[in-house]
Design a protein around this motif. Sequence first.
Motif, mmCIF file in Angstrom:
data_model
loop_
_atom_site.group_PDB
_atom_site.id
_atom_site.type_symbol
_atom_site.label_atom_id
_atom_site.label_comp_id
_atom_site.label_asym_id
_atom_site.label_seq_id
_atom_site.Cartn_x
_atom_site.Cartn_y
_atom_site.Cartn_z
ATOM 1 N N LEU A 125 -21.826 76.677 31.362
ATOM 2 C CA LEU A 125 -22.678 75.528 31.686
ATOM 3 C C LEU A 125 -23.984 76.005 32.303
ATOM 4 C CD1 LEU A 125 -22.746 72.323 32.016
ATOM 5 C CD2 LEU A 125 -22.081 72.773 34.378
ATOM 6 N N ASN A 126 -25.088 75.516 31.752
ATOM 7 C CA ASN A 126 -26.413 75.928 32.211
ATOM 8 C C ASN A 126 -27.173 74.781 32.860
ATOM 9 O OD1 ASN A 126 -26.351 78.661 31.187
ATOM 10 N ND2 ASN A 126 -26.581 77.782 29.135
ATOM 11 N N THR A 127 -28.093 75.116 33.743
ATOM 12 C CA THR A 127 -29.023 74.134 34.272
ATOM 13 C C THR A 127 -29.775 73.494 33.112
ATOM 14 O OG1 THR A 127 -29.288 75.391 36.309
ATOM 15 C CG2 THR A 127 -31.027 73.804 35.773
ATOM 16 N N GLY A 128 -29.846 72.173 33.096
ATOM 17 C CA GLY A 128 -30.523 71.465 32.017
ATOM 18 C C GLY A 128 -29.617 71.001 30.905
ATOM 19 N N ASP A 129 -28.365 71.478 30.873
ATOM 20 C CA ASP A 129 -27.421 70.999 29.864
ATOM 21 C C ASP A 129 -27.086 69.526 30.106
ATOM 22 O OD1 ASP A 129 -27.151 73.340 28.419
ATOM 23 O OD2 ASP A 129 -25.333 74.000 29.467
ATOM 24 N N LYS B 286 -23.154 68.607 38.084
ATOM 25 C CA LYS B 286 -24.398 68.061 38.627
ATOM 26 C C LYS B 286 -25.027 69.022 39.630
ATOM 27 C CE LYS B 286 -26.228 63.682 40.435
ATOM 28 N NZ LYS B 286 -25.851 62.322 40.908
ATOM 29 N N LEU B 287 -24.195 69.639 40.483
ATOM 30 C CA LEU B 287 -24.697 70.629 41.430
ATOM 31 C C LEU B 287 -25.339 71.810 40.716
ATOM 32 C CD1 LEU B 287 -21.943 70.918 44.212
ATOM 33 C CD2 LEU B 287 -24.353 70.354 44.562
ATOM 34 N N VAL C 159 -20.865 59.546 43.898
ATOM 35 C CA VAL C 159 -21.008 60.952 44.293
ATOM 36 C C VAL C 159 -20.881 61.968 43.163
ATOM 37 C CG1 VAL C 159 -20.222 60.507 46.652
ATOM 38 C CG2 VAL C 159 -18.546 61.139 44.911
ATOM 39 N N CYS C 160 -20.525 61.552 41.944
ATOM 40 C CA CYS C 160 -20.162 62.549 40.929
ATOM 41 C C CYS C 160 -21.165 62.685 39.785
ATOM 42 C CB CYS C 160 -18.788 62.229 40.348
ATOM 43 S SG CYS C 160 -17.454 62.242 41.563
ATOM 44 N N ALA C 161 -21.484 61.597 39.094
ATOM 45 C CA ALA C 161 -22.174 61.691 37.803
ATOM 46 C C ALA C 161 -23.513 60.958 37.822
ATOM 47 C CB ALA C 161 -21.286 61.128 36.703
#
Length: 321
Positions: free
Chosen positions: A139-143, A162-163, A184-186
């Motif tokens: 998983l990458n930032t921006g995915d 998300k983090l 808090v999640c999505a």
Amino acid sequence: MAAQMMNALAVTSLGKKAELISLPKPTADNDSIVIKTAYSGVSIGTEMWIAEGRRDDYGPVPFVNGYQATGTVVEIGPGAEGAVQLGDPVAVFCSGAHSEYVKASIGLAHKLSDPASMQACSMFVQPSVAANAWNLAGLNTGDVAYVVGQGLVGQCAAMIAKLRGAYVIASDVSGDRLERSRSVCADWVIDASGERALDAILERFPGGVDIVAESTGFGALLDDAMAACRGKGTFVFLGWYPDRASFHFQTPHGKQLNAVFPCFIGERPVRESVIRWIEEGKLEMRALISHELHWSEAEAVYNQLFTPTRNSYNGITIKWA
């Protein structure tokens, strides 16, 4: 000398009943420690598969269920000296967590920096499972990531994605879980009881999303989940499937999907990072705890988990101190 006894919550009839019983306190052997339990964490996912006999992790009844706990070290085995000290607050992955004392391998014990975090950290296994899965999936930032199901593992998967900088979509049918996930999640939460999640996703992302994680373990959801993934994207089998899992082969075949089958809670650095995030408040595990119990009332509540009312529970912690 008679063995010191302790209270424990045991499954005494598969799929039907749990009872508070008295058992001998465990003793540390090589490479293990014993903790006086502060909190044990209950998951109504994998743990209930065990309680219902769909998984045979602990043998015949009666057995003490649960696999995550926090507490203070009261005994150190001969192969565990130097790793912890008596009185240290720790979180452990173990067998038989729902008891006043728990034995755990030192390799699956983690010192806590703040004893006040014991309740939240007693739920460290679910986010560790999710973090390990995202590492394997790359998983990458921006995915754009879609998590099917918002049980505890799904909620933690959404929160961690998300983090890590992904745009996160989540779906479920439970109103309580959806509300917690929105809070808090999505980034985007879909009520799958009112609309087909796949249609909603493809309307906004016609080509599909980068990564899809199916967290429920319900095989009937696999086809739509795979269809939500873009060509050459990644599909994560995040749930545990008690029987055979089947799906229409042409969907992942035609899309040339990568498939990831994560298992367990990751290597030690994964677990340590998750616990650090919990202690720093970046992973808001307290927001996912719906019921906080004292051990004396745990039997009555646990038995509700064998009934359809289990869907009204999210995370559960049992206080043993």
